[in-house]
Design a protein around this motif. Structure first.
Motif, PDB file in Angstrom:
ATOM      1  N   TYR A  17       0.821  -1.198   0.000  1.00 15.67           N
ATOM      2  CA  TYR A  17       0.000   0.000   0.000  1.00 15.67           C
ATOM      3  C   TYR A  17       0.865   1.263   0.000  1.00 15.67           C
ATOM      4  O   TYR A  17       1.963   1.282   0.584  1.00 15.67           O
ATOM      5  N   THR A  21      -6.120   4.782   4.984  1.00 16.02           N
ATOM      6  CA  THR A  21      -7.396   5.451   4.726  1.00 16.02           C
ATOM      7  C   THR A  21      -7.651   6.630   5.667  1.00 16.02           C
ATOM      8  O   THR A  21      -8.737   7.212   5.642  1.00 16.02           O
ATOM      9  N   SER A  52      -5.082  13.394  -8.686  1.00 14.90           N
ATOM     10  CA  SER A  52      -5.578  12.864  -7.420  1.00 14.90           C
ATOM     11  C   SER A  52      -4.578  13.082  -6.300  1.00 14.90           C
ATOM     12  O   SER A  52      -4.953  13.420  -5.163  1.00 14.90           O
ATOM     13  N   THR A  53      -3.296  12.907  -6.606  1.00  8.29           N
ATOM     14  CA  THR A  53      -2.256  13.146  -5.607  1.00  8.29           C
ATOM     15  C   THR A  53      -2.193  14.613  -5.234  1.00  8.29           C
ATOM     16  O   THR A  53      -2.009  14.966  -4.064  1.00  8.29           O
ATOM     17  N   GLY A 156      -0.015   9.279  -8.485  1.00  9.71           N
ATOM     18  CA  GLY A 156      -0.302   8.111  -7.644  1.00  9.71           C
ATOM     19  C   GLY A 156      -0.595   6.858  -8.437  1.00  9.71           C
ATOM     20  O   GLY A 156      -0.062   6.648  -9.539  1.00  9.71           O
ATOM     21  N   SER A 157      -1.478   6.025  -7.875  1.00 13.24           N
ATOM     22  CA  SER A 157      -1.722   4.691  -8.420  1.00 13.24           C
ATOM     23  C   SER A 157      -2.163   4.711  -9.876  1.00 13.24           C
ATOM     24  O   SER A 157      -1.668   3.926 -10.696  1.00 13.24           O
ATOM     25  N   HIS A 158      -3.104   5.583 -10.230  1.00 17.59           N
ATOM     26  CA  HIS A 158      -3.612   5.617 -11.606  1.00 17.59           C
ATOM     27  C   HIS A 158      -2.506   6.004 -12.583  1.00 17.59           C
ATOM     28  O   HIS A 158      -2.404   5.437 -13.682  1.00 17.59           O
ATOM     29  N   ASP A 185      -9.584  -0.644   1.394  1.00 17.91           N
ATOM     30  CA  ASP A 185      -9.833   0.542   0.577  1.00 17.91           C
ATOM     31  C   ASP A 185      -8.628   1.462   0.449  1.00 17.91           C
ATOM     32  O   ASP A 185      -8.726   2.515  -0.198  1.00 17.91           O
ATOM     33  N   PRO A 187      -5.068   2.861  -0.977  1.00 11.93           N
ATOM     34  CA  PRO A 187      -4.508   2.797  -2.331  1.00 11.93           C
ATOM     35  C   PRO A 187      -3.236   1.962  -2.402  1.00 11.93           C
ATOM     36  O   PRO A 187      -2.420   1.969  -1.482  1.00 11.93           O
ATOM     37  N   ARG A 188      -3.085   1.265  -3.505  1.00  7.48           N
ATOM     38  CA  ARG A 188      -1.899   0.448  -3.759  1.00  7.48           C
ATOM     39  C   ARG A 188      -1.005   1.115  -4.798  1.00  7.48           C
ATOM     40  O   ARG A 188      -1.408   2.049  -5.483  1.00  7.48           O
ATOM     41  N   ASN A 191      -2.713  -0.653  -9.932  1.00  8.39           N
ATOM     42  CA  ASN A 191      -4.065  -1.176 -10.057  1.00  8.39           C
ATOM     43  C   ASN A 191      -4.092  -2.311 -11.078  1.00  8.39           C
ATOM     44  O   ASN A 191      -3.171  -2.441 -11.900  1.00  8.39           O
TER      45      ASN A 191
END
Length: 225
Positions: A17, A21, A52-53, A156-158, A185, A187-188, A191
């Protein structure tokens, strides 16, 4: 112009991760590694984070060391690397710290969002559309045309998933922290996606070393067996 050399930088917990959260950012790394990252930033021509970050962490995204910034200037480079973000929706507020610290900025977005983002940001950043969708290949081509030879991608992840699933990454800096998050929930690092290689293909490990109480692993995903 050639596309830049792309490095992904990420710190994860033992269970993969990049945050928990809670409303506050989980600090996975340590001071020694933060200083290492500052050097990696100073060695880069541009640093990229996703929208998002920006919204979640509101970072300034700077080279913090005065000595490193002075060394950049002495080498004929701008004091700060170019700061880059990507946003499909264009939903980025003009008061985010990203826009008001450091040197030049560029925001890559879509045709549908470009006009509104330009109106909102004014002269805070150069807004570039990559077409109907976010095109990360076009983004790299545009950065190459701007003279960017080394791009550091910080998430970030995306964003990490997009770059890696499109085989656009030359190097990964993976720091593993001695923490366990265990929250479904949270984030890793990556994805689920259609990655362009078999699950059995092993990346090349270029370096493994401890940095305080974390471990740095440098992988070369593009090098084929």
């Amino acid at each position: 112009m050639p596309r830049p050399y792309v490095t992904l930088k990420v710190a994860t917990s033992i269970d993969g991760y990049i945050d928990d959260t809670s409303p506050t950012r989980l600090l996975l790394s340590n001071e020694e590694d933060f200083d290492r990252v500052d050097q990696v930033r100073a060695d880069s021509d541009a640093i990229l984070i996703g929208a998002s970050t920006m919204r979640a962490d509101n970072p300034r995204l700077l080279v913090n060391s005065e000595e490193r910034r002075a060394a950049r200037v002495a080498a004929g480079k701008p004091e700060y690397p170019l700061k880059v973000t990507v946003t499909k929706s264009g939903d980025l507020k003009e008061d985010l710290k990203f826009w008001h610290h450091g040197g030049e900025k560029v925001a890559y977005t879509t045709d549908a969002a470009a006009e509104g983002l330009r109106a909102r940001l004014g002269n805070l950043a150069d807004v570039v559309s990559t077409g109907e969708e976010l095109d990360f290949g076009a983004l790299l081509t545009d950065l190459g045309q701007r003279g960017i030879s080394r791009l550091l991608v910080e998430g970030g992840s995306h964003v990490h998933t997009a770059f890696l699933s499109q085989d656009l990454v030359d190097e990964i800096h993976l720091v593993i922290a001695p923490l366990v998050v265990g929250q479904t929930d949270a984030p890793r690092f990556l994805n689920p996606a259609d990655y362009p290689w078999a699950t059995t293909r092993r990346m090349t490990l270029a370096e493994a070393r401890t940095v305080g109480d974390v471990v740095l692993l440098r992988y070369l995903p593009k090098q084929r067996e």
